[in-house]
Design an enzyme around this catalytic site. Structure first.
Site, PDB file in Angstrom:
ATOM      1  N   HIS A 102      50.195  38.278  33.258  1.00  0.00           N
ATOM      2  CA  HIS A 102      49.881  37.430  34.413  1.00  0.00           C
ATOM      3  C   HIS A 102      49.249  36.135  33.935  1.00  0.00           C
ATOM      4  O   HIS A 102      48.658  36.083  32.859  1.00  0.00           O
ATOM      5  CB  HIS A 102      48.944  38.151  35.395  1.00  0.00           C
ATOM      6  CG  HIS A 102      47.703  38.681  34.769  1.00  0.00           C
ATOM      7  ND1 HIS A 102      47.674  39.867  34.064  1.00  0.00           N
ATOM      8  CD2 HIS A 102      46.443  38.189  34.711  1.00  0.00           C
ATOM      9  CE1 HIS A 102      46.462  40.072  33.616  1.00  0.00           C
ATOM     10  NE2 HIS A 102      45.689  39.071  33.982  1.00  0.00           N
ATOM     11  N   HIS A 104      46.564  33.082  35.104  1.00  0.00           N
ATOM     12  CA  HIS A 104      45.503  32.667  36.017  1.00  0.00           C
ATOM     13  C   HIS A 104      45.625  31.160  36.227  1.00  0.00           C
ATOM     14  O   HIS A 104      45.724  30.412  35.245  1.00  0.00           O
ATOM     15  CB  HIS A 104      44.115  32.882  35.391  1.00  0.00           C
ATOM     16  CG  HIS A 104      43.793  34.288  35.012  1.00  0.00           C
ATOM     17  ND1 HIS A 104      42.864  35.039  35.708  1.00  0.00           N
ATOM     18  CD2 HIS A 104      44.237  35.088  34.007  1.00  0.00           C
ATOM     19  CE1 HIS A 104      42.743  36.232  35.133  1.00  0.00           C
ATOM     20  NE2 HIS A 104      43.567  36.288  34.100  1.00  0.00           N
TER      21      HIS A 104
HETATM   22  P1  AMP Z   1      42.865  39.697  32.722  1.00  0.00           P
HETATM   23  O1  AMP Z   1      41.527  39.812  32.072  1.00  0.00           O
HETATM   24  O2  AMP Z   1      43.590  38.457  32.363  1.00  0.00           O
HETATM   25  O3  AMP Z   1      43.661  40.952  32.515  1.00  0.00           O
HETATM   26  O4  AMP Z   1      42.550  39.506  34.242  1.00  0.00           O
HETATM   27  C1  AMP Z   1      42.768  40.413  35.250  1.00  0.00           C
HETATM   28  C2  AMP Z   1      42.337  39.705  36.498  1.00  0.00           C
HETATM   29  O5  AMP Z   1      42.722  40.492  37.594  1.00  0.00           O
HETATM   30  C3  AMP Z   1      40.830  39.477  36.591  1.00  0.00           C
HETATM   31  O6  AMP Z   1      40.580  38.099  36.792  1.00  0.00           O
HETATM   32  C4  AMP Z   1      40.413  40.324  37.782  1.00  0.00           C
HETATM   33  O7  AMP Z   1      39.430  39.678  38.544  1.00  0.00           O
HETATM   34  C5  AMP Z   1      41.710  40.468  38.564  1.00  0.00           C
HETATM   35  N1  AMP Z   1      41.880  41.676  39.332  1.00  0.00           N
HETATM   36  C6  AMP Z   1      41.574  42.942  38.963  1.00  0.00           C
HETATM   37  N2  AMP Z   1      41.951  43.811  39.920  1.00  0.00           N
HETATM   38  C7  AMP Z   1      42.522  43.067  40.911  1.00  0.00           C
HETATM   39  C8  AMP Z   1      43.113  43.371  42.168  1.00  0.00           C
HETATM   40  N3  AMP Z   1      43.201  44.628  42.615  1.00  0.00           N
HETATM   41  N4  AMP Z   1      43.583  42.354  42.921  1.00  0.00           N
HETATM   42  C9  AMP Z   1      43.502  41.074  42.487  1.00  0.00           C
HETATM   43  N5  AMP Z   1      42.952  40.717  41.313  1.00  0.00           N
HETATM   44  C10 AMP Z   1      42.475  41.703  40.532  1.00  0.00           C
END
Ligand code: AMP
Length: 138
Positions: A102, A104
């Site tokens: 993903h 950001h």
């Molecule tokens: P990463 O560290 O790049 O894997 O980031 C995962 C991101 O997903 C983090 O910024 C979290 O805040 C976000 N996140 C985790 N669970 C959810 C969820 N259920 N819905 C939306 N965002 C989420």
């Protein structure tokens, strides 16, 4: 490391868990980060399964990047942000917490420090309004 098909984003993509959806097409789902580092923190999740950038199909990357740009532009319009940060983490030591690729897009507001990565949960009503505003600007 292999891809775990039961990761939380895979479940959201399958509709098994809810999200604040901004946009969806055959290539990706765009949704609000529920633990935002700033107002409007948005995630672009390619539907093609990969853990992160390292194992992603180059064709899937090429397909999703125009959408990343579209979302960045819409986010700037919808939030009035002064700048945007594009972030993508690869493996836990680098800060990755969800193991489905993903991107950001994090709005930056002059003089406002970013919150912690995956820090505190945002208000659902506020996220719903943001998702609608960003979708309208797409
Ligand atoms: P990463 O560290 O790049 O894997 O980031 C995962 C991101 O997903 C983090 O910024 C979290 O805040 C976000 N996140 C985790 N669970 C959810 C969820 N259920 N819905 C939306 N965002 C989420």
């Amino acid at each position: 490391m292999s891809y775990d098909p039961d990761n939380i984003f895979a479940k959201i993509l399958k509709g098994e868990l809810p999200c604040h959806k901004v946009y969806e097409d055959e290539i990706a789902l765009v949704m609000m980060d529920i633990f935002p580092q700033s107002r409007g923190h948005t995630l672009i999740i390619p539907k093609a399964a990969s853990r992160n950038l390292l194992d992603a199909d180059p064709a899937a990357l090429a397909a999703v990047m125009p959408l990343v740009q579209r979302v960045a532009r819409a986010l700037k319009t919808a939030t009035g942000a002064d700048g945007l940060r594009l972030v993508q983490f690869n493996e836990a030591p680098a800060g990755q917490t969800v193991f489905h690729l993903h991107f950001h897009v994090i709005p930056i507001y002059d003089g406002v420090p970013l919150g912690a990565h995956a820090g505190s949960k945002a208000d659902d009503a506020e996220l719903a309004v943001l998702a609608k505003d960003i979708a309208a600007a797409l």
